[in-house]
Design a protein around this motif. Sequence first.
Motif, PDB file in Angstrom:
ATOM      1  N   ILE A 111       1.690 -16.252   3.522  1.00  0.00           N
ATOM      2  CA  ILE A 111       1.958 -15.890   2.137  1.00  0.00           C
ATOM      3  C   ILE A 111       2.855 -14.656   2.213  1.00  0.00           C
ATOM      4  N   LYS A 112       4.067 -14.780   1.739  1.00  0.00           N
ATOM      5  CA  LYS A 112       5.035 -13.693   1.852  1.00  0.00           C
ATOM      6  C   LYS A 112       5.090 -12.925   0.541  1.00  0.00           C
ATOM      7  N   VAL A 113       4.772 -11.631   0.609  1.00  0.00           N
ATOM      8  CA  VAL A 113       4.781 -10.763  -0.565  1.00  0.00           C
ATOM      9  C   VAL A 113       5.483  -9.462  -0.176  1.00  0.00           C
ATOM     10  N   PRO A 114       5.903  -8.653  -1.159  1.00  0.00           N
ATOM     11  CA  PRO A 114       6.505  -7.360  -0.836  1.00  0.00           C
ATOM     12  C   PRO A 114       5.535  -6.500  -0.015  1.00  0.00           C
ATOM     13  N   GLU A 115       6.086  -5.737   0.886  1.00  0.00           N
ATOM     14  CA  GLU A 115       5.244  -4.910   1.755  1.00  0.00           C
ATOM     15  C   GLU A 115       4.330  -3.996   0.947  1.00  0.00           C
ATOM     16  N   THR A 116       4.843  -3.488  -0.165  1.00  0.00           N
ATOM     17  CA  THR A 116       4.051  -2.567  -0.989  1.00  0.00           C
ATOM     18  C   THR A 116       2.910  -3.281  -1.723  1.00  0.00           C
ATOM     19  N   SER A 117       2.934  -4.627  -1.734  1.00  0.00           N
ATOM     20  CA  SER A 117       1.907  -5.392  -2.457  1.00  0.00           C
ATOM     21  C   SER A 117       0.872  -6.013  -1.538  1.00  0.00           C
ATOM     22  N   ILE A 118       1.060  -5.898  -0.231  1.00  0.00           N
ATOM     23  CA  ILE A 118       0.165  -6.575   0.706  1.00  0.00           C
ATOM     24  C   ILE A 118      -1.285  -6.178   0.477  1.00  0.00           C
ATOM     25  N   GLU A 119      -1.547  -4.891   0.328  1.00  0.00           N
ATOM     26  CA  GLU A 119      -2.926  -4.442   0.154  1.00  0.00           C
ATOM     27  C   GLU A 119      -3.524  -4.971  -1.150  1.00  0.00           C
ATOM     28  N   SER A 120      -2.722  -5.025  -2.209  1.00  0.00           N
ATOM     29  CA  SER A 120      -3.220  -5.555  -3.491  1.00  0.00           C
ATOM     30  C   SER A 120      -3.641  -7.003  -3.352  1.00  0.00           C
ATOM     31  N   PHE A 121      -2.841  -7.794  -2.646  1.00  0.00           N
ATOM     32  CA  PHE A 121      -3.182  -9.202  -2.440  1.00  0.00           C
ATOM     33  C   PHE A 121      -4.426  -9.336  -1.572  1.00  0.00           C
ATOM     34  N   GLN A 122      -4.513  -8.521  -0.533  1.00  0.00           N
ATOM     35  CA  GLN A 122      -5.649  -8.616   0.374  1.00  0.00           C
ATOM     36  C   GLN A 122      -6.973  -8.284  -0.304  1.00  0.00           C
ATOM     37  N   ASN A 123      -6.904  -7.526  -1.390  1.00  0.00           N
ATOM     38  CA  ASN A 123      -8.131  -7.122  -2.087  1.00  0.00           C
ATOM     39  C   ASN A 123      -8.376  -7.866  -3.387  1.00  0.00           C
ATOM     40  N   ALA A 124      -7.439  -8.712  -3.794  1.00  0.00           N
ATOM     41  CA  ALA A 124      -7.550  -9.407  -5.078  1.00  0.00           C
ATOM     42  C   ALA A 124      -8.480 -10.605  -4.981  1.00  0.00           C
TER      43      ALA A 124
END
Length: 265
Positions: free
Chosen positions: A233-246
Amino acid sequence: FKVASNTDTIYYSKTQNPKIVFVTFKEADKSSYTGDIVIPQEIEVEGKKYIVGGIGNSAFKNCNTLTSVSLPIGIEYIGDDAFYNCQFLNTVNIEDSDTELQIGYSYEGYDEYGPFYDSPLTNVYLGRDIIQVDDDGVASAADGWEEGVFSNFKYKDESWETTFSIGNKVTKITDYMFSHTCVKYLYIYPAIESIGKYAFYNCKKFQGLSCNHTTPPTLGENAFEDCDNMWYIKVPETSIESFQNADGWSEFNKNNKFDKNVIFA
């Protein structure tokens, strides 16, 4: 009545609205169209202008030599069996619009299927929100078969791939929308706010999703169920943590029913 548009002759029926017509067939249950069909946004008949607002029931039914269809922004409804038995329809273009497109089912007896389940789709452009509805206008996926708008169950194991392109006016991926398809990759714009349940169910060729979201879209249950080859799943680097915790997305970091090789990269 019929109207020549470019090199195509397209048949229309009047509706209760005197300014709107629907595309229809020349003769019921027989092939009325062939090749590449581009539906105009409006037509003129005897000096009167009409908006082309829908595709009637069975309009393209049994059009075995229809290869592509392009739908203009004015189309708001596609009826039942509109593309039934279009076995060579490979390209569908749904132009950008802010208006949601409602689309019916294809039927085999009493069973409901996705509207394109007969068609070996290879290229689809989706430029607006689209929803599958029953005869009462209630939104739902097809019964029992877990099929959505673009499911083409008959061809899910074949050798080709389906390229789906989604425009930036689309705000949701509905339940089962891409289930049983040959999609391999997909990019979604930040306008996408939600991905429905089982949206990519049983997409055996699906490898990954790319998105440019800062806030993760809501994710329905089992959205990527049985996507055995999905690995990123490719997301902006600044959003990786948000996705990992969502909610939902965080499951990709756990070694459970999701493929442990799926990564945010």
